[in-house]
Design an enzyme around this catalytic site. Structure first.
Site, short mmCIF file in Angstrom:
data_model
loop_
_atom_site.label_atom_id
_atom_site.label_comp_id
_atom_site.label_asym_id
_atom_site.label_seq_id
_atom_site.Cartn_x
_atom_site.Cartn_y
_atom_site.Cartn_z
N ASN A 63 13.26 67.43 41.66
CA ASN A 63 12.22 68.45 41.89
C ASN A 63 12.81 69.85 41.88
O ASN A 63 12.17 70.81 42.33
CB ASN A 63 11.53 68.21 43.23
CG ASN A 63 10.89 66.84 43.30
OD1 ASN A 63 10.24 66.41 42.36
ND2 ASN A 63 11.10 66.14 44.40
N HIS A 149 0.11 63.55 50.03
CA HIS A 149 1.47 63.09 50.35
C HIS A 149 1.54 62.38 51.71
O HIS A 149 0.79 62.69 52.64
CB HIS A 149 2.36 64.34 50.39
CG HIS A 149 3.82 64.06 50.47
ND1 HIS A 149 4.54 64.20 51.63
CD2 HIS A 149 4.71 63.68 49.52
CE1 HIS A 149 5.81 63.92 51.39
NE2 HIS A 149 5.94 63.59 50.12
N GLU A 196 -3.38 68.84 48.09
CA GLU A 196 -2.20 69.45 47.48
C GLU A 196 -2.71 70.35 46.38
O GLU A 196 -3.85 70.20 45.93
CB GLU A 196 -1.29 68.35 46.91
CG GLU A 196 -0.63 67.54 48.01
CD GLU A 196 0.19 66.36 47.51
OE1 GLU A 196 0.73 66.41 46.39
OE2 GLU A 196 0.28 65.39 48.26
N HIS A 228 4.78 71.36 45.16
CA HIS A 228 5.19 71.29 43.75
C HIS A 228 4.72 72.47 42.92
O HIS A 228 4.89 72.48 41.70
CB HIS A 228 4.72 69.97 43.13
CG HIS A 228 5.34 68.80 43.80
ND1 HIS A 228 6.60 68.35 43.48
CD2 HIS A 228 4.92 68.04 44.84
CE1 HIS A 228 6.91 67.34 44.28
NE2 HIS A 228 5.91 67.14 45.11
C1 PLP Z 1 8.27 66.74 49.07
C2 PLP Z 1 6.93 66.91 49.65
C3 PLP Z 1 6.77 67.20 51.00
C4 PLP Z 1 7.90 67.14 51.98
O1 PLP Z 1 8.77 68.22 51.83
P1 PLP Z 1 10.31 68.01 52.24
O2 PLP Z 1 10.81 69.38 52.41
O3 PLP Z 1 10.94 67.27 51.12
O4 PLP Z 1 10.31 67.22 53.53
C5 PLP Z 1 5.50 67.47 51.44
N1 PLP Z 1 4.43 67.44 50.61
C6 PLP Z 1 4.57 67.13 49.31
C7 PLP Z 1 3.37 67.12 48.45
C8 PLP Z 1 5.81 66.85 48.79
O5 PLP Z 1 5.93 66.50 47.53
#
Ligand code: PLP
Length: 407
Positions: A63, A149, A196, A228
């Protein structure tokens, strides 16, 4: 007497009839369902050319969308942070762990998101858990997109609020849910809609304007997780909400993806942030993130993402996504994430193995990360990929699809 006799008999009696399930048995049933996971060790920094368990692979699963994680300016900012602030923070934020870089980063994030304030957490997961449990209790309702998520689902569950889900990106169903929830909501209770902006496993975008309008119409709060989209979409990489002119009540993001570092954050009103400082247990009861990371993150947010370097890296990333789409044909990616949905867990594992033997790291994504029967390859692009890298991958994916059709 009779009681102590009964107590003495109780232990062997129970042991005779009850046996705990063993760890091995549980692992076996996971394996039997093609759902077993194991760790692979990457022996290189986060970059497209990775050495993984002894194999040289082109990595299409990170990512690190802008290629910042192992970039010279970010590593230099981190070194500078270490020289100035040392390594660990020594205590939680409310004790003596709040150092200059933490407040500096939070000011930078608030300016970046154009909100009054921001608060950082040790991860995005911790941000979601802490925020949802702080803001919601059992009188409240949380309405999530079905593909939200795990961190959001876990936070919503832990909060004790009524949890409702609407089918992915289905604003009609969201509207119906809001209608019925609003009609029954007790006075002072909160209704929170969560989506999201770019979905982590599908790479598609939420209809944020419509979702925001519905939340507003029904007096609900809106939380948008831009994990993202940060750094990737919108003016200065501010995300999809900024691109569409939508102002969620609660912005969530992470610095561990396109920003190339680590840590999660929430941005919003000063009152929201003050409430989180008082109520978010994952914030209160956890040691502050290392100040050197916060210092480097402030640099990334202030100087790189919104500056010419961020602009250039975003342009390269978009070019790579376009290169891939042009070579493969038939797809129009909405982000740096492109899923190849294969259905069965077995098929996804086989496809991942096939690509690995062709020199690409694109692991299978399976239940419970995605729904049962929706197993897939998840391809992610980075500004540090070369044009020839993505064209080679497109050819390999094409060959995979052709081989499946001939089966
Ligand atoms: C990766 C992710 C998280 C968590 O973030 P981290 O910093 O990796 O703990 C939360 N929400 C989404 C949509 C993610 O892809």
């Amino acid at each position: 007497m009779a009681e102590s006799l009964q107590a003495a008999l109780a232990i062997p009696y129970r042991q005779f009839f009850y046996r705990m399930r063993t760890f091995e048995e549980e692992l076996e049933s996971i394996r039997a369902a093609s759902l077993l996971r194991s760790l692979r060790t990457v022996e290189t920094p986060q970059q497209p050319r990775s050495r993984v368990d002894g194999l040289d692979l082109l990595n299409f699963s990170s990512n690190d969308y802008l290629g910042l994680a192992a970039s010279a300016p970010v590593m230099e900012a981190l070194h500078e942070g270490i020289r100035r602030w040392g390594a660990g923070s020594g205590a939680s934020r409310l004790v003596c762990g709040t150092q200059g870089p933490h407040t500096g980063l939070e000011e930078a994030l608030a300016a970046f998101k154009k909100t009054e304030a921001a608060l950082t957490f040790s991860s995005g997961y911790a941000a979601a858990l802490g925020t949802l449990t702080a803001l919601l209790d059992k009188e409240d309702t949380v309405i999530v997109d079905k593909l939200c998520h795990a961190s959001l689902i876990d936070g919503a569950r832990l909060s004790g609020a009524l949890l409702r889900a609407f089918p992915h990106n289905n604003t009609e169903r969201l509207k119906a849910l809001l209608q019925s929830v609003r009609a029954k909501a007790p006075a002072k209770s909160r209704i929170l809609v969560i989506t999201e902006s770019v979905f982590s496993m599908d790479g598609d975008r939420a209809p944020l304007r419509e979702v925001a309008t519905l939340a507003k119409d029904y007096g609900a709060l809106l939380m948008v997780d831009e994990a993202h989209a940060l750094g990737v979409l919108g003016p200065g990489g501010r995300g999809l909400a900024a691109e569409l002119g939508v102002a969620p009540d609660i912005h969530m993001g992470t610095l561990s993806k396109a920003a190339g570092l680590h840590g999660g954050f929430i941005a919003g009103s000063q009152a929201l942030i003050d409430l989180l400082i008082n109520r978010a247990r994952s914030f209160i009861y956890s040691t502050a993130p290392p100040p050197c990371i916060a210092a480097a993150a402030e640099y990334v947010v202030r100087e790189i993402l919104t500056g010419p370097e961020g602009e250039a890296r975003r342009a390269t990333l978009q070019q790579r996504i376009a290169d891939f789409a042009a070579e493969l044909g038939g797809i129009t990616p909405q982000s740096a994430i492109v899923p190849v949905i294969l259905g069965s867990e077995k098929a996804a594992l086989a496809a991942g193995a096939e690509l690995m033997s062709a020199g690409f790291l694109v692991p299978a994504i399976r239940y419970p990360t995605v729904a049962r029967g929706a197993a897939r390859l998840r391809i992610t692009f980075s500004a540090s990929h070369r044009g020839e890298d993505v064209r080679a991958l497109a050819k390999a994916v094409h060959a995979l699809a052709a081989a499946r059709e001939n089966q």
